[in-house]
Scaffold this motif. Structure first.
Motif, mmCIF file in Angstrom:
data_model
loop_
_atom_site.group_PDB
_atom_site.id
_atom_site.type_symbol
_atom_site.label_atom_id
_atom_site.label_comp_id
_atom_site.label_asym_id
_atom_site.label_seq_id
_atom_site.Cartn_x
_atom_site.Cartn_y
_atom_site.Cartn_z
ATOM 1 N N UNK A 8 -17.206 5.187 -11.831
ATOM 2 C CA UNK A 8 -17.954 4.931 -13.058
ATOM 3 C C UNK A 8 -19.424 5.269 -12.880
ATOM 4 N N UNK A 9 -19.762 6.025 -11.819
ATOM 5 C CA UNK A 9 -21.168 6.233 -11.487
ATOM 6 C C UNK A 9 -21.770 7.485 -12.103
ATOM 7 N N UNK A 10 -20.932 8.379 -12.652
ATOM 8 C CA UNK A 10 -21.489 9.614 -13.188
ATOM 9 C C UNK A 10 -20.603 10.131 -14.317
ATOM 10 N N UNK A 11 -21.152 11.034 -15.126
ATOM 11 C CA UNK A 11 -20.391 11.655 -16.207
ATOM 12 C C UNK A 11 -19.307 12.532 -15.595
ATOM 13 N N UNK A 12 -18.111 12.436 -16.145
ATOM 14 C CA UNK A 12 -16.998 13.224 -15.624
ATOM 15 C C UNK A 12 -16.179 13.779 -16.779
ATOM 16 N N UNK A 13 -15.877 15.068 -16.718
ATOM 17 C CA UNK A 13 -15.049 15.724 -17.722
ATOM 18 C C UNK A 13 -13.680 15.988 -17.115
ATOM 19 N N UNK A 14 -12.644 15.699 -17.890
ATOM 20 C CA UNK A 14 -11.293 15.914 -17.401
ATOM 21 C C UNK A 14 -10.405 16.281 -18.577
ATOM 22 N N UNK A 15 -9.130 16.488 -18.311
ATOM 23 C CA UNK A 15 -8.172 16.789 -19.367
ATOM 24 C C UNK A 15 -7.229 15.600 -19.540
ATOM 25 N N UNK A 16 -6.491 15.576 -20.623
ATOM 26 C CA UNK A 16 -5.554 14.480 -20.850
ATOM 27 C C UNK A 16 -4.548 14.325 -19.699
ATOM 28 N N UNK A 32 -8.477 -1.476 -19.814
ATOM 29 C CA UNK A 32 -9.844 -1.097 -20.157
ATOM 30 C C UNK A 32 -10.501 -0.497 -18.929
ATOM 31 N N UNK A 33 -11.583 0.207 -19.139
ATOM 32 C CA UNK A 33 -12.291 0.849 -18.024
ATOM 33 C C UNK A 33 -13.775 0.550 -18.104
ATOM 34 N N UNK A 34 -14.474 0.844 -17.012
ATOM 35 C CA UNK A 34 -15.895 0.514 -16.913
ATOM 36 C C UNK A 34 -16.778 1.561 -17.570
ATOM 37 N N UNK A 35 -16.177 2.685 -17.998
ATOM 38 C CA UNK A 35 -16.951 3.769 -18.615
ATOM 39 C C UNK A 35 -16.589 3.896 -20.085
ATOM 40 N N UNK A 36 -17.548 4.398 -20.878
ATOM 41 C CA UNK A 36 -17.226 4.862 -22.214
ATOM 42 C C UNK A 36 -16.355 6.115 -22.075
ATOM 43 N N UNK A 37 -15.448 6.318 -23.036
ATOM 44 C CA UNK A 37 -14.557 7.468 -22.985
ATOM 45 C C UNK A 37 -14.512 8.144 -24.354
ATOM 46 N N UNK A 63 -11.786 10.558 -30.699
ATOM 47 C CA UNK A 63 -11.979 9.121 -30.639
ATOM 48 C C UNK A 63 -12.836 8.697 -29.458
ATOM 49 N N UNK A 64 -13.510 7.572 -29.703
ATOM 50 C CA UNK A 64 -14.465 7.005 -28.751
ATOM 51 C C UNK A 64 -13.988 5.612 -28.370
ATOM 52 N N UNK A 78 3.604 18.628 -24.987
ATOM 53 C CA UNK A 78 2.600 19.695 -25.147
ATOM 54 C C UNK A 78 1.293 19.185 -25.753
ATOM 55 N N UNK A 79 1.052 17.897 -25.619
ATOM 56 C CA UNK A 79 -0.226 17.358 -26.096
ATOM 57 C C UNK A 79 -1.322 17.706 -25.097
ATOM 58 N N UNK A 80 -2.448 18.167 -25.614
ATOM 59 C CA UNK A 80 -3.538 18.562 -24.729
ATOM 60 C C UNK A 80 -4.871 18.212 -25.380
ATOM 61 N N UNK A 81 -5.841 17.938 -24.532
ATOM 62 C CA UNK A 81 -7.173 17.623 -25.013
ATOM 63 C C UNK A 81 -8.130 17.441 -23.854
ATOM 64 N N UNK A 82 -9.388 17.218 -24.185
ATOM 65 C CA UNK A 82 -10.435 17.019 -23.178
ATOM 66 C C UNK A 82 -10.990 15.607 -23.291
ATOM 67 N N UNK A 83 -11.463 15.094 -22.171
ATOM 68 C CA UNK A 83 -11.978 13.729 -22.104
ATOM 69 C C UNK A 83 -13.306 13.726 -21.354
ATOM 70 N N UNK A 84 -14.208 12.872 -21.788
ATOM 71 C CA UNK A 84 -15.488 12.709 -21.104
ATOM 72 C C UNK A 84 -15.698 11.229 -20.805
ATOM 73 N N UNK A 85 -15.822 10.910 -19.532
ATOM 74 C CA UNK A 85 -16.188 9.558 -19.111
ATOM 75 C C UNK A 85 -17.704 9.488 -18.977
ATOM 76 N N UNK A 86 -18.295 8.493 -19.609
ATOM 77 C CA UNK A 86 -19.747 8.332 -19.580
ATOM 78 C C UNK A 86 -20.064 6.943 -19.056
ATOM 79 N N UNK A 87 -20.787 6.823 -17.943
ATOM 80 C CA UNK A 87 -21.074 5.496 -17.379
ATOM 81 C C UNK A 87 -21.897 4.644 -18.325
ATOM 82 N N UNK A 88 -21.661 3.347 -18.267
ATOM 83 C CA UNK A 88 -22.413 2.377 -19.069
ATOM 84 C C UNK A 88 -23.266 1.549 -18.103
ATOM 85 N N UNK A 89 -24.511 1.931 -17.882
ATOM 86 C CA UNK A 89 -25.337 1.263 -16.861
ATOM 87 C C UNK A 89 -25.503 -0.233 -17.083
ATOM 88 N N UNK A 90 -25.619 -0.662 -18.365
ATOM 89 C CA UNK A 90 -25.886 -2.078 -18.612
ATOM 90 C C UNK A 90 -24.632 -2.926 -18.601
#
Length: 269
Positions: A8-16, A32-37, A63-64, A78-90
């Motif tokens: 959860x320490x840095x922005x990460x891009x991944x696929x579904x 639930x996770x420690x990062x925004x997604x 969706x967020x 055959x579902x596909x998409x991209x995901x971005x994990x964004x750390x929540x410092x606070x």
């Protein structure tokens, strides 16, 4: 050797598909996770549990999922998409609202796809300033998300059932490891267990007890997969009365003992 644990320490891009490297349970069990997604669907269909409600999705759904919010995904073929994990410092989890949108404009769709492609390129190539570039691109993506949400508008009112389901999902995310039962949560929400079960089933497709069980099971499987924490410590951490009860819980839901489940996860790696 441990598997690589989610960070959860840095922005990460991944696929579904990369959201569940060890198995479908990593996204299909409510957790639930420690990062925004942020998730951008480009192909196929599926269902998402988000903010106490089940949604069907397809191409061009965006969706967020705020950090600390209960969610799960069931992906169609055959579902596909991209995901971005964004750390929540606070680490604050109650100040942002989940968002589920369909982006209809071709220009807006192209811009979101461009941002995600550029994020993936920066992450892959890691040229000078790549971390700052990813932070800037993620900020633009978040702004685009807010603008799209504002343009779509929000329902003026949500039903009592939606409020209750949302409140219960929030409680599960915050208190799943405290040993409280579904009936305990119902009492805290001032409703009967029967009513809570009926509402959750209607809103999420899952019973209230199932949502709690899934959250506990996801955490248990994650700790067994990504850590060397002794099984008795995992049982205590998750609020189980004894290691024996924890073993029965894992065996009932996976068909394996905790030690065998841990070994199997390592073999999959």
């Amino acid at each position: 050797m441990l598997l690589s644990a989610p960070t959860s320490s840095h922005i990460e891009v991944t696929t579904l598909p990369q959201l569940s490297p060890v198995g479908p349970w990593q996204i299909e069990l409510s957790h639930d996770r420690a990062q925004d997604l942020i998730v951008w669907i480009t192909r196929g269909q599926g269902q998402v549990l988000l903010d106490g409600k089940r949604y069907g999705f397809g191409a061009h759904n965006l969706f967020y999922i705020p950090a600390g919010s209960l969610w799960s995904l069931n992906l169609g073929r055959q579902c596909f998409g991209s995901c971005v994990f964004i750390p929540r410092p606070d680490q604050k989890t109650q100040d942002r609202q989940a968002v589920f949108l369909r982006v209809n404009g071709g220009q807006e769709q192209a811009f979101i796809t461009f941002l995600l492609d550029r994020l993936q390129r920066e992450q892959r190539e890691q040229q000078e300033g790549w971390s700052e570039a990813m932070s800037s691109l993620a900020s633009v993506l978040q702004i685009e998300l807010r603008r799209a949400a504002d343009a779509a508008g929000t329902p003026s009112r949500i039903s009592a059932a939606q409020r209750l389901s949302r409140a219960y999902c929030n409680r599960v995310a915050r208190h799943y490891c405290e040993g409280a039962t579904m009936s305990d949560h119902a009492e805290a929400l001032d409703v009967t267990p029967t009513h809570l079960t009926r509402v959750c089933k209607a809103e999420t497709g899952k019973t209230a007890a199932s949502l709690l069980t899934e959250r506990q099971l996801h955490s248990a499987r994650s700790l067994l997969t990504y850590s060397d924490t002794p099984i008795q410590e995992i049982a205590s951490k998750l609020g189980f009365r004894s290691p024996a009860y924890f073993t029965r819980f894992i065996s009932q839901h996976t068909g394996l003992t905790p030690s065998r489940l841990r070994k199997t996860a390592r073999e999959l790696a």
